[in-house]
Write a protein that holds these residues in place. Sequence first.
Motif, mmCIF file in Angstrom:
data_model
loop_
_atom_site.group_PDB
_atom_site.id
_atom_site.type_symbol
_atom_site.label_atom_id
_atom_site.label_comp_id
_atom_site.label_asym_id
_atom_site.label_seq_id
_atom_site.Cartn_x
_atom_site.Cartn_y
_atom_site.Cartn_z
ATOM 1 N N GLN A 120 0.869 -1.105 -0.035
ATOM 2 C CA GLN A 120 0.016 0.050 0.016
ATOM 3 C C GLN A 120 0.937 1.184 -0.135
ATOM 4 O O GLN A 120 1.932 1.110 0.374
ATOM 5 C CB GLN A 120 -0.983 0.105 1.157
ATOM 6 N N ILE A 121 0.306 2.271 -0.240
ATOM 7 C CA ILE A 121 0.814 3.514 -0.048
ATOM 8 C C ILE A 121 0.497 4.128 1.202
ATOM 9 O O ILE A 121 -0.596 4.121 1.400
ATOM 10 C CB ILE A 121 0.555 4.475 -1.129
ATOM 11 N N VAL A 122 1.505 5.017 1.890
ATOM 12 C CA VAL A 122 1.011 5.550 3.045
ATOM 13 C C VAL A 122 1.317 6.932 2.955
ATOM 14 O O VAL A 122 2.501 7.407 2.620
ATOM 15 C CB VAL A 122 2.203 4.966 4.325
ATOM 16 N N TYR A 123 0.546 7.859 3.311
ATOM 17 C CA TYR A 123 0.726 9.282 3.113
ATOM 18 C C TYR A 123 1.473 9.787 4.360
ATOM 19 O O TYR A 123 1.364 9.488 5.386
ATOM 20 C CB TYR A 123 -0.891 9.964 3.085
ATOM 21 N N ILE A 124 2.474 10.481 3.987
ATOM 22 C CA ILE A 124 3.689 11.043 4.873
ATOM 23 C C ILE A 124 3.012 12.704 4.959
ATOM 24 O O ILE A 124 2.978 13.211 6.327
ATOM 25 C CB ILE A 124 4.779 11.140 4.519
ATOM 26 N N LEU A 125 2.737 13.300 3.896
ATOM 27 C CA LEU A 125 2.388 14.752 3.999
ATOM 28 C C LEU A 125 0.814 14.764 3.188
ATOM 29 O O LEU A 125 0.541 14.056 2.119
ATOM 30 C CB LEU A 125 3.175 15.718 3.145
ATOM 31 N N SER A 126 -0.079 15.729 3.625
ATOM 32 C CA SER A 126 -1.287 15.795 2.959
ATOM 33 C C SER A 126 -1.476 17.295 3.321
ATOM 34 O O SER A 126 -1.719 17.686 4.046
ATOM 35 C CB SER A 126 -2.492 15.033 3.655
ATOM 36 N N LEU A 127 -1.513 17.849 2.087
ATOM 37 C CA LEU A 127 -1.879 19.527 1.891
ATOM 38 C C LEU A 127 -3.131 19.877 1.249
ATOM 39 O O LEU A 127 -2.945 19.743 -0.195
ATOM 40 C CB LEU A 127 -0.548 20.012 1.457
ATOM 41 N N PRO A 128 -4.235 20.040 1.824
ATOM 42 C CA PRO A 128 -5.465 20.078 1.092
ATOM 43 C C PRO A 128 -5.450 21.305 0.618
ATOM 44 O O PRO A 128 -4.871 22.337 0.904
ATOM 45 C CB PRO A 128 -6.593 19.946 2.651
ATOM 46 N N ASP A 129 -6.533 21.307 -0.447
ATOM 47 C CA ASP A 129 -7.014 22.540 -1.075
ATOM 48 C C ASP A 129 -8.785 22.730 -0.797
ATOM 49 O O ASP A 129 -9.387 21.454 -1.007
ATOM 50 C CB ASP A 129 -6.763 22.532 -2.720
ATOM 51 N N ARG A 130 -9.297 23.748 -0.662
ATOM 52 C CA ARG A 130 -10.674 23.806 -0.339
ATOM 53 C C ARG A 130 -11.359 23.244 -1.463
ATOM 54 O O ARG A 130 -12.468 23.108 -1.482
ATOM 55 C CB ARG A 130 -11.130 25.111 -0.025
ATOM 56 N N SER A 131 -11.014 23.154 -2.867
ATOM 57 C CA SER A 131 -11.532 22.844 -4.008
ATOM 58 C C SER A 131 -11.795 21.324 -4.066
ATOM 59 O O SER A 131 -12.527 20.507 -4.828
ATOM 60 C CB SER A 131 -11.067 23.330 -5.054
ATOM 61 N N VAL A 132 -10.865 20.628 -3.146
ATOM 62 C CA VAL A 132 -10.813 19.195 -3.197
ATOM 63 C C VAL A 132 -11.311 18.388 -1.919
ATOM 64 O O VAL A 132 -10.802 18.570 -0.900
ATOM 65 C CB VAL A 132 -9.398 18.500 -3.421
ATOM 66 N N PRO A 133 -12.429 17.951 -2.086
ATOM 67 C CA PRO A 133 -13.109 17.254 -0.956
ATOM 68 C C PRO A 133 -12.471 16.062 -0.282
ATOM 69 O O PRO A 133 -13.191 15.257 0.322
ATOM 70 C CB PRO A 133 -14.847 17.169 -0.967
ATOM 71 N N VAL A 134 -11.293 15.740 -0.429
ATOM 72 C CA VAL A 134 -10.588 14.553 0.131
ATOM 73 C C VAL A 134 -9.357 15.069 0.703
ATOM 74 O O VAL A 134 -8.441 15.903 0.307
ATOM 75 C CB VAL A 134 -10.106 13.606 -1.036
ATOM 76 N N ASN A 135 -9.136 14.493 2.019
ATOM 77 C CA ASN A 135 -7.809 14.999 2.846
ATOM 78 C C ASN A 135 -7.554 13.867 3.622
ATOM 79 O O ASN A 135 -7.629 13.700 4.611
ATOM 80 C CB ASN A 135 -8.388 16.100 3.844
#
Length: 270
Positions: A120-135
Amino acid sequence: MTGPIKDRDFALDANQSLAKALSIIEALSASQTDIGVRELGRQLSVPPSVVHRLLATLRNHGFVEQDPRTMRYRIGFGLFEAGQSYMSQRTLADSAFEELQQVSRDYEMAAYLGVIHDDQIVYILSLPDRSVPVNPQPGKRAHLHSTALGKVALTYFSDTDLKSMLSELPLPRLTYATITDPERLADEVHQARDTGWATCLEENIEGIFAFGVPVRNQRGEVIAGISLASQGRALFSRARDRACEELTEISARITARLNTPLPRPHSSVR
């Protein structure tokens, strides 16, 4: 009624055992010398029989070691390995943070950094944008076959290893567009290896489009991936070529920084 009560009691016992095991690790970490079972029991106010049982479990997992001559205990190599893994991921995240934050703002897309772990992929950083409803929060896992990060991570493997891996890799259908055929997925990985970037076209979540590039170590081996994601195809199509080129440049700079200690970033993510 007896079932739920027993389940609750088991959970409480498990939590108490875990807390005691962690207390043992903390006590051994703080000590300058090896410690015996009875001494640990006195320090922690835990019966020696319980300490002995927990030490045996920790030793089996490599988290503590026992001197065969004195029968006393010290911290094990397993904790060192875990610490090294954390430091490696922390250095990687620190190296990528500011530039991924900036490119996320520039393109108004969410930005991610992930590493491959097992299948699997493990997220190390997640930098959201308000236009993307996935975080996806750091630590969250995702499939290799359905994400841009996963496809670029798979470029690490030789053709032989890739074929073997894809024959055993779970390929669940997550959306109408998910690639579940190993040969087609192999073609996607080969294309990512040739072009230097991979895409995810609603394959993981419907409506979400992403592209990503690999991050390499000093030996040129793929160790992670960085990606940008948008909701809807329009922004993805408009930004893809230029943003992929920019992500590739960012990736090269991350590689150059990996052996250089960085201060922890203080910038805020919108």
